[in-house]
Write a protein that holds these residues in place. Structure first.
Motif, PDB file in Angstrom:
ATOM      1  N   GLU A 181      -4.565   7.060   0.776  1.00 13.26           N
ATOM      2  CA  GLU A 181      -4.036   5.704   0.814  1.00 13.26           C
ATOM      3  C   GLU A 181      -4.424   5.021  -0.491  1.00 13.26           C
ATOM      4  OE1 GLU A 181      -3.885   2.184   4.085  1.00 13.26           O
ATOM      5  OE2 GLU A 181      -5.807   3.168   3.808  1.00 13.26           O
ATOM      6  N   ARG A 199       0.855  -1.188   0.000  1.00 12.65           N
ATOM      7  CA  ARG A 199       0.000   0.000   0.000  1.00 12.65           C
ATOM      8  C   ARG A 199       0.883   1.228   0.000  1.00 12.65           C
ATOM      9  NH1 ARG A 199      -1.655   2.333   5.295  1.00 12.65           N
ATOM     10  NH2 ARG A 199      -0.283   1.408   6.836  1.00 12.65           N
ATOM     11  N   ARG A 204      -8.307   5.828  -1.184  1.00  9.39           N
ATOM     12  CA  ARG A 204      -9.108   6.205  -0.012  1.00  9.39           C
ATOM     13  C   ARG A 204      -8.547   7.491   0.572  1.00  9.39           C
ATOM     14  NH1 ARG A 204     -10.924   0.902   3.111  1.00  9.39           N
ATOM     15  NH2 ARG A 204     -12.052   2.527   4.123  1.00  9.39           N
ATOM     16  N   ARG A 205      -9.410   8.279   1.163  1.00  6.52           N
ATOM     17  CA  ARG A 205      -8.988   9.496   1.871  1.00  6.52           C
ATOM     18  C   ARG A 205      -9.627   9.456   3.244  1.00  6.52           C
ATOM     19  NH1 ARG A 205      -9.414  13.708  -1.712  1.00  6.52           N
ATOM     20  NH2 ARG A 205      -7.164  13.883  -1.843  1.00  6.52           N
ATOM     21  N   HIS A 206      -8.783   9.490   4.269  1.00  4.84           N
ATOM     22  CA  HIS A 206      -9.239   9.414   5.661  1.00  4.84           C
ATOM     23  C   HIS A 206     -10.178   8.227   5.868  1.00  4.84           C
ATOM     24  CE1 HIS A 206      -7.279  13.170   6.557  1.00  4.84           C
ATOM     25  NE2 HIS A 206      -7.930  13.774   5.584  1.00  4.84           N
ATOM     26  N   GLY A 207      -9.873   7.101   5.214  1.00  4.89           N
ATOM     27  CA  GLY A 207     -10.650   5.878   5.387  1.00  4.89           C
ATOM     28  C   GLY A 207     -11.858   5.752   4.484  1.00  4.89           C
ATOM     29  N   GLY A 208     -12.266   6.839   3.835  1.00  5.16           N
ATOM     30  CA  GLY A 208     -13.431   6.794   2.953  1.00  5.16           C
ATOM     31  C   GLY A 208     -13.032   6.526   1.510  1.00  5.16           C
ATOM     32  N   GLY A 235      -4.245  12.286   4.194  1.00  5.95           N
ATOM     33  CA  GLY A 235      -4.952  11.045   4.490  1.00  5.95           C
ATOM     34  C   GLY A 235      -5.158  10.124   3.311  1.00  5.95           C
TER      35      GLY A 235
END
Length: 67
Positions: A12, A4, A27-31, A10
């Motif tokens: 990923e 990854r 993904r950005r900040h988990g979203g 944020g």
């Protein structure tokens, strides 16, 4: 750990298989931002120069995680 890449703000990027096709999940900040089918698509969303691959180093023998 699978491969990854992480970046600023944020971001990923995770390679995965979706509906039988390999994608790069952004993904950005988990979203979820997008599932991209090419690096060019990822580059439209994030600056590739900001991405850094996360590398898990081997643990010494007998190592126990704290916490």
């Amino acid at each position: 750990m699978d491969r990854r890449w992480v970046g600023t703000d944020g971001i990923e990027v995770i390679p995965m298989v979706r509906a039988g096709r390999q994608v790069l999940r952004v993904r950005r900040h988990g979203g979820l931002v997008a599932d991209c089918v090419s690096v060019a698509e990822v580059a439209r969303l994030v600056d590739l120069a900001d991405l850094c691959e996360v590398v898990e180093l081997p643990r010494p023998r007998g190592y126990e995680a704290v916490g």
